[in-house]
Design an enzyme around this catalytic site. Structure first.
Site, PDB file in Angstrom:
ATOM      1  N   HIS A  53     -17.941  10.835  42.497  1.00  0.00           N
ATOM      2  CA  HIS A  53     -18.894   9.726  42.598  1.00  0.00           C
ATOM      3  C   HIS A  53     -18.377   8.643  43.535  1.00  0.00           C
ATOM      4  CE1 HIS A  53     -20.796  10.757  38.410  1.00  0.00           C
ATOM      5  NE2 HIS A  53     -20.801  11.768  39.252  1.00  0.00           N
ATOM      6  N   ASP A  99     -22.795  15.945  44.582  1.00  0.00           N
ATOM      7  CA  ASP A  99     -21.786  16.044  43.538  1.00  0.00           C
ATOM      8  C   ASP A  99     -21.372  17.512  43.407  1.00  0.00           C
ATOM      9  OD1 ASP A  99     -20.381  14.592  41.675  1.00  0.00           O
ATOM     10  OD2 ASP A  99     -21.980  14.490  40.197  1.00  0.00           O
ATOM     11  N   ASP A 104     -13.314  10.762  35.163  1.00  0.00           N
ATOM     12  CA  ASP A 104     -13.862  12.112  35.268  1.00  0.00           C
ATOM     13  C   ASP A 104     -13.111  12.788  36.404  1.00  0.00           C
ATOM     14  OD1 ASP A 104     -15.504  12.091  33.136  1.00  0.00           O
ATOM     15  OD2 ASP A 104     -17.370  12.364  34.244  1.00  0.00           O
ATOM     16  N   ASP A 112     -18.650  18.629  42.235  1.00  0.00           N
ATOM     17  CA  ASP A 112     -17.949  18.786  40.949  1.00  0.00           C
ATOM     18  C   ASP A 112     -16.945  19.940  40.961  1.00  0.00           C
ATOM     19  OD1 ASP A 112     -19.149  16.639  39.644  1.00  0.00           O
ATOM     20  OD2 ASP A 112     -20.841  17.843  38.952  1.00  0.00           O
ATOM     21  N   ASP A 162     -25.997  19.361  25.236  1.00  0.00           N
ATOM     22  CA  ASP A 162     -25.075  20.480  25.524  1.00  0.00           C
ATOM     23  C   ASP A 162     -24.826  21.283  24.260  1.00  0.00           C
ATOM     24  OD1 ASP A 162     -24.683  19.294  28.009  1.00  0.00           O
ATOM     25  OD2 ASP A 162     -22.860  18.261  27.359  1.00  0.00           O
ATOM     26  N   HIS A 189     -22.538  16.111  25.861  1.00  0.00           N
ATOM     27  CA  HIS A 189     -23.823  15.414  25.691  1.00  0.00           C
ATOM     28  C   HIS A 189     -24.505  16.030  24.457  1.00  0.00           C
ATOM     29  CE1 HIS A 189     -23.273  15.510  30.137  1.00  0.00           C
ATOM     30  NE2 HIS A 189     -23.944  14.381  30.193  1.00  0.00           N
ATOM     31  N   GLU A 241     -20.372   5.046  33.672  1.00  0.00           N
ATOM     32  CA  GLU A 241     -19.844   5.900  34.752  1.00  0.00           C
ATOM     33  C   GLU A 241     -20.637   5.646  36.024  1.00  0.00           C
ATOM     34  OE1 GLU A 241     -19.229  10.020  33.617  1.00  0.00           O
ATOM     35  OE2 GLU A 241     -19.739  10.668  35.638  1.00  0.00           O
ATOM     36  N   ASP A 283     -14.769  17.018  34.598  1.00  0.00           N
ATOM     37  CA  ASP A 283     -16.205  17.116  34.870  1.00  0.00           C
ATOM     38  C   ASP A 283     -16.355  17.990  36.118  1.00  0.00           C
ATOM     39  OD1 ASP A 283     -18.889  16.785  35.094  1.00  0.00           O
ATOM     40  OD2 ASP A 283     -18.874  14.602  35.194  1.00  0.00           O
TER      41      ASP A 283
HETATM   42  C1  XLS Z   1     -23.139  13.456  36.670  1.00  0.00           C
HETATM   43  C2  XLS Z   1     -22.168  12.897  35.774  1.00  0.00           C
HETATM   44  C3  XLS Z   1     -22.251  13.403  34.348  1.00  0.00           C
HETATM   45  C4  XLS Z   1     -21.529  12.470  33.430  1.00  0.00           C
HETATM   46  C5  XLS Z   1     -21.902  12.621  31.997  1.00  0.00           C
HETATM   47  O1  XLS Z   1     -23.043  13.372  37.873  1.00  0.00           O
HETATM   48  O2  XLS Z   1     -20.885  13.099  36.294  1.00  0.00           O
HETATM   49  O3  XLS Z   1     -21.780  14.698  34.258  1.00  0.00           O
HETATM   50  O4  XLS Z   1     -20.155  12.617  33.536  1.00  0.00           O
HETATM   51  O5  XLS Z   1     -23.243  12.350  31.776  1.00  0.00           O
HETATM   52 NI    NI Z   2     -19.090  12.641  35.339  1.00  0.00          NI
HETATM   53 NI    NI Z   3     -20.779  13.715  38.449  1.00  0.00          NI
END
Ligand code: XLS
Ligand code: NI
Ligand code: NI
Length: 445
Positions: free
Chosen positions: A279, A315, A304, A317, A112, A109, A240, A347
């Site tokens: 997600h 999330d 992702d 992740d 970032d 981003h 996304e 991600d």
């Molecule tokens: C957040 C998203 C984010 C996107 C990019 O939940 O996964 O990280 O991948 O903005």
């Molecule tokens: Ni993402």
């Molecule tokens: Ni995410």
């Protein structure tokens, strides 16, 4: 790997070797057991099937803070400032990390890589100062940009949305963000541009005009597409989907919801989807369901690659580790003809108590190998063709007679009634054989 990619830019990973493929029997945790970048599987090198990317935000900007406490990850290269100087220094650590993993891509981003300045002009200038350094490092290492994106959800100005904010100034602010990031993505040869909705959604209809917010989002995407065309940015646009978090009702709930939005605003030829495993779980769907919805609608763009926890609703992740799920996903991706501009972006983040730089490597190695092993399994399943054949045979009644008339559009309610009245009852159903198929699938793993 090209010799240039062997160079070390920093001393922070001195104790970590360049991660190499050592095969399934290796007991070296800092090696790949399944990912052999140049090995050809199903007609293509593994690295070209998987197109894996390191994400900048979790791995290099995440400190593992949560709502109960501050960050726990102290990185030796950080000087504690959020300065442009630090941002430029950090890029070298990032590229050192990616080249040690031997992965071909990264994603980021705007925020970032570069901090906001005292005003918007300075913010844009900061972004370009770092982008220039990123371009040099890309050239030195061969690492490429899978996708760029803009963070339009962290700063308080985005607290009521970005392009769907009730405040038109925020919409204009976001136009600047995406315009700059499209320019930067073009400058860096980005192969895609991602829009994750962030705070595009709402918490209560008592304060929300959903129709206007939806129209504003549609207008925003058209402006982005017009601008990309104008500057000759060839990257693929991707939305996304995410079901919830941060808002209760995210507008990009899941693949089907995004498709309805794209069609409503005539964007279905312009934008594909970036599907995230975690997600999909938040939407109450299987990851593979989401991928297949994309495939059959021609919008499977990118992935992702992470994993969520089926037992909780946020999330998490985590790095992917379920190679059987990766195998099923790769089957769908292979059926789609593979990725074109897209790839697998990790991600994912290490846990709050995984403090060491080694953990950053272990997380990625686990994710890389889960997908590489999945690719190997999927290629075997596709080659054997047994599952495909089973599915094809299951619909055989549509290949002839009345079924063929239905598919070719010749049948009517009247013609079908005449047919079935004559027969008196439908032919018996064949077993769907789920247990046999699950066992067959496992036999390839
Ligand atoms: C957040 C998203 C984010 C996107 C990019 O939940 O996964 O990280 O991948 O903005
Ligand atoms: Ni993402
Ligand atoms: Ni995410």
């Amino acid at each position: 790997m090209k010799p240039a990619a062997r160079q070390s830019f920093t001393k922070h990973f001195e104790k970590i070797p360049h991660i190499a493929y050592e095969g399934a029997d290796s007991d070296n945790p800092l090696s790949y057991r399944w990912y052999n970048a140049d090995e050809v599987i199903a007609g293509k090198k593994m690295k070209d099937h998987l197109r894996m990317a390191v994400c900048y935000w979790h791995t290099f900007r995440g400190t593992a803070l949560d709502i109960f406490g501050p960050g726990t990850l102290v990185r030796a290269w950080e000087d504690g400032s959020n300065s442009v100087d630090m941002a430029v220094k950090r890029t070298e650590v990032v590229f050192d990390f990616i080249t040690r993993l031997g992965l071909p891509f990264y994603c980021f981003h705007d925020r970032d890589v570069a901090p906001e300045g005292a005003n918007l002009t300075e913010t844009n200038k900061n972004l370009w100062a770092v982008a220039k350094r990123l371009k040099e490092l890309q050239a030195a290492t061969g690492v490429k940009l899978l996708w760029g994106t803009a963070n339009m959800f962290s700063h308080p100005r985005f607290s009521q949305g970005a392009a769907t904010s009730p405040n038109a100034d925020v919409f204009a602010y976001c136009a600047n963000s995406v315009k700059e990031m499209l320019d930067v993505s073009k400058f860096l040869g980005g192969e895609n541009y991602v829009f994750w909705g962030g705070r595009e959604g709402y918490n209560t209809l008592l304060n929300t005009d959903m129709a206007r917010e939806s129209d504003h989002a549609g207008a925003f995407f058209h402006m982005a597409a017009d601008y990309a065309k104008k500057i000759g940015f060839k990257g693929q646009f991707l939305i996304e989907p995410k079901a919830m978090e941060p808002t209760k009702h995210q507008y990009d709930f899941d693949a089907a919801t995004c498709l309805a939005f794209l069609r409503r605003y005539g964007l279905e030829k312009t934008i594909k989807l970036n599907i995230e495993q975690n997600h999909a779980l938040l939407a109450g769907k299987d990851f593979c369901h989401e991928l297949d919805v994309c495939r059959i609608n021609g919008v499977l763009g990118s992935v992702d690659a992470n994993r969520g926890d089926a037992m909780n609703g946020w999330d998490t992740d985590q790095f992917p580790n379920d190679y059987r799920e990766c195998a099923q996903a790769m089957l769908i991706i292979l059926k789609n003809g593979g990725f074109t501009s897209g790839g697998l972006n990790f991600d994912a983040k290490v846990r709050r108590d995984s403090y060491d730089v080694e953990d950053m490597f272990h997380g990625h190695i686990c994710g890389v190998d889960a997908w590489a092993r999945g690719l190997r399994i999927a290629a075997k399943i596709a080659k054997a063709g047994k599952i495909d054949k089973f599915i094809k045979d299951r619909y055989a009644s549509y290949d002839k007679g009345v079924g063929k008339e239905i598919e070719s559009g010749k049948a009517t309610f009247e013609s079908l009634q005449e047919y079935i009245l004559k027969k008196g009852e439908a032919a018996g159903n064949a077993s769907a054989r789920q247990e046999y198929l699950e066992n067959l699938f496992n036999s390839y793993c």
